[in-house]
Design an enzyme around this catalytic site. Structure first.
Site, PDB file in Angstrom:
ATOM      1  N   LYS A 103       0.791  -1.145  -0.091  1.00 37.52           N
ATOM      2  CA  LYS A 103      -0.035   0.105   0.044  1.00 37.52           C
ATOM      3  C   LYS A 103       0.999   1.362  -0.095  1.00 37.52           C
ATOM      4  CE  LYS A 103      -4.134  -2.140   2.325  1.00 37.52           C
ATOM      5  NZ  LYS A 103      -4.791  -2.077   3.412  1.00 37.52           N
ATOM      6  N   LYS A 184      -5.753 -11.676  -5.477  1.00 31.68           N
ATOM      7  CA  LYS A 184      -6.934 -11.776  -4.505  1.00 31.68           C
ATOM      8  C   LYS A 184      -8.005 -10.739  -5.077  1.00 31.68           C
ATOM      9  CE  LYS A 184      -5.986  -8.846  -0.692  1.00 31.68           C
ATOM     10  NZ  LYS A 184      -6.423  -8.732   0.620  1.00 31.68           N
ATOM     11  N   LYS A 187     -11.210  -4.829  -2.541  1.00 33.91           N
ATOM     12  CA  LYS A 187     -11.977  -3.656  -2.587  1.00 33.91           C
ATOM     13  C   LYS A 187     -11.337  -2.873  -3.403  1.00 33.91           C
ATOM     14  CE  LYS A 187     -14.443  -4.173   1.742  1.00 33.91           C
ATOM     15  NZ  LYS A 187     -13.837  -3.801   3.141  1.00 33.91           N
TER      16      LYS A 187
HETATM   17  P1  AMP Z   1     -10.871  -6.096   4.137  1.00 35.30           P
HETATM   18  O1  AMP Z   1     -11.403  -6.158   2.724  1.00 35.30           O
HETATM   19  O2  AMP Z   1      -9.571  -5.604   4.636  1.00 35.30           O
HETATM   20  O3  AMP Z   1     -12.008  -5.066   5.038  1.00 35.30           O
HETATM   21  O4  AMP Z   1     -11.211  -7.448   4.701  1.00 35.30           O
HETATM   22  C1  AMP Z   1     -12.458  -8.007   5.725  1.00 35.30           C
HETATM   23  C2  AMP Z   1     -12.342  -9.521   5.732  1.00 35.30           C
HETATM   24  O5  AMP Z   1     -12.439  -9.932   4.640  1.00 35.30           O
HETATM   25  C3  AMP Z   1     -10.857  -9.838   6.195  1.00 35.30           C
HETATM   26  O6  AMP Z   1     -11.383 -10.882   7.207  1.00 35.30           O
HETATM   27  C4  AMP Z   1     -10.241 -10.444   5.235  1.00 35.30           C
HETATM   28  O7  AMP Z   1      -9.414 -11.735   5.549  1.00 35.30           O
HETATM   29  C5  AMP Z   1     -11.381 -10.813   4.270  1.00 35.30           C
HETATM   30  N1  AMP Z   1     -11.085 -10.788   2.910  1.00 35.30           N
HETATM   31  C6  AMP Z   1     -10.854  -9.773   2.006  1.00 35.30           C
HETATM   32  N2  AMP Z   1     -10.610 -10.266   0.688  1.00 35.30           N
HETATM   33  C7  AMP Z   1     -10.484 -11.509   0.744  1.00 35.30           C
HETATM   34  C8  AMP Z   1     -10.425 -12.499  -0.251  1.00 35.30           C
HETATM   35  N3  AMP Z   1     -10.142 -12.259  -1.630  1.00 35.30           N
HETATM   36  N4  AMP Z   1     -10.766 -13.748  -0.335  1.00 35.30           N
HETATM   37  C9  AMP Z   1     -11.194 -14.328   1.291  1.00 35.30           C
HETATM   38  N5  AMP Z   1     -11.308 -13.197   2.305  1.00 35.30           N
HETATM   39  C10 AMP Z   1     -11.269 -11.956   2.260  1.00 35.30           C
END
Ligand code: AMP
Length: 316
Positions: A103, A184, A187
């Protein structure tokens, strides 16, 4: 989860669904709005994203009568414990975090919060005597840091924190981008077609799955190394229907048929949640009440742990 925009399939399968399955009276789930301040986000957007995410939690099946659901900034102990933990964490540890390295390269003049947010994450976890943290695979390194911080604190200041364990789902712990299946689903980075949101319209869900990148040999086989696009679809399917990816692969011969059925399964899974989500957002007063009650419950537990840590460090 951060209120940084609508949730995608990775957030749901990797984390949220495990939370719903595991909820009980000792479970705490939080919308981490303080973390979203590390992004370039306007106050209005942050406020509305926070309510959207709270509504998404509830619509997915988290029940405030069963578990505790709250908004991070409404429990000031998170920011307070963060400072105590920053004072037992090294710069080297934080600068080695993969997410920080990635990032910080993308942002010119990145701010200190981008370096230190894993410490706030550790505070989020440790405040609740947490034994298990159900997260996607991408959070493994941050979770390891939370364990290191807890162990170091306990060694130096006496038994204060429960040392947490990260748990990941057996399938779909890392859902990949539909257009670039070696990256992966995310967002922030994914292309519009690569990222499938929980509340996308049925038309968009069908279009994105139909256009998902696979391969040209046409052989229906679960093989991450040689067939990442197809394996991603098989894992998503498997995670939604309960069969193994190999069993799903065994039922199909053509990619097109697999995609059509998968799209229908995704639409059917999220349609009732979407309806509930829209209903909840029509009554924000109810959401505020749920958040306030959750913050009270969370503060009762977090306050005890915070005071234990502060006293152990010598604060009066
Ligand atoms: P965040 O997008 O960082 O707010 O992630 C929120 C939750 O979603 C966290 O527990 C991440 O580990 C999970 N997460 C985010 N992207 C993925 C993905 N591509 N596959 C599986 N879990 C994900």
């Amino acid at each position: 989860m951060q209120p940084s925009g609508s949730l995608h399939l990775g957030n749901y399968l990797g984390a949220l669904r495990q939370w719903v399955d595991a909820q009980n009276a000792d479970a705490f789930y939080c919308v981490v709005d303080l973390h979203a301040l590390t992004l370039q986000i306007s106050p209005e957007t942050l406020r509305s994203n926070t309510m959207d995410l709270l509504a998404t939690y509830l619509a997915s099946g988290l029940d405030p009568e069963v578990c505790t659901i709250f908004i991070q900034s409404q429990v000031p102990y998170h920011a307070q414990l963060n400072w105590l933990l920053e004072c037992v964490t090294t710069y080297g540890e934080l600068s080695r975090m993969t997410a920080f390295k990635e990032k910080s390269q993308r942002q010119e003049g990145f701010r200190v919060g981008l370096l230190t947010y894993p410490v706030l994450q550790a505070a989020d976890i440790l405040l609740y005597n947490t034994e298990e943290v159900p997260v996607g695979e991408d959070q493994r390194q941050h979770l390891e840091l939370a364990r290191t911080i807890a162990e170091r604190f306990n060694n130096r200041f006496g038994e204060t924190f429960q040392v947490p364990l990260g748990t990941q789902p057996k399938v779909a712990a890392r859902v990949m981008d539909l257009q670039e299946p070696t990256r992966k689903m995310s967002k922030s980075v994914s292309s519009p077609l690569g990222n499938l949101h929980m509340f996308d319209s049925p038309e968009d869900i069908k279009k994105k799955i139909a256009k998902a990148v696979t391969d040209t040999d046409g052989e229906m086989r679960f093989d991450w190394e040689k067939k990442p696009g197809l394996s991603n679809l098989l894992e998503i399917y498997s995670s939604l229907c309960g069969e193994t990816p190999e069993q799903v692969a065994g039922r199909y011969t053509r990619y097109g048929e697999l995609k059509t059925d998968l799209a229908e399964l995704v639409v059917a899974t999220f349609a009732p949640m979407k309806q509930r989500y829209e209903e909840l957002l029509r009554d924000p007063a109810d959401l505020y009440k749920i958040a306030a009650k959750g913050a009270d419950k969370a503060s009762d537990v977090a306050g005890v742990v915070y005071r234990r840590a502060a006293t152990a460090m010598g604060l009066s």
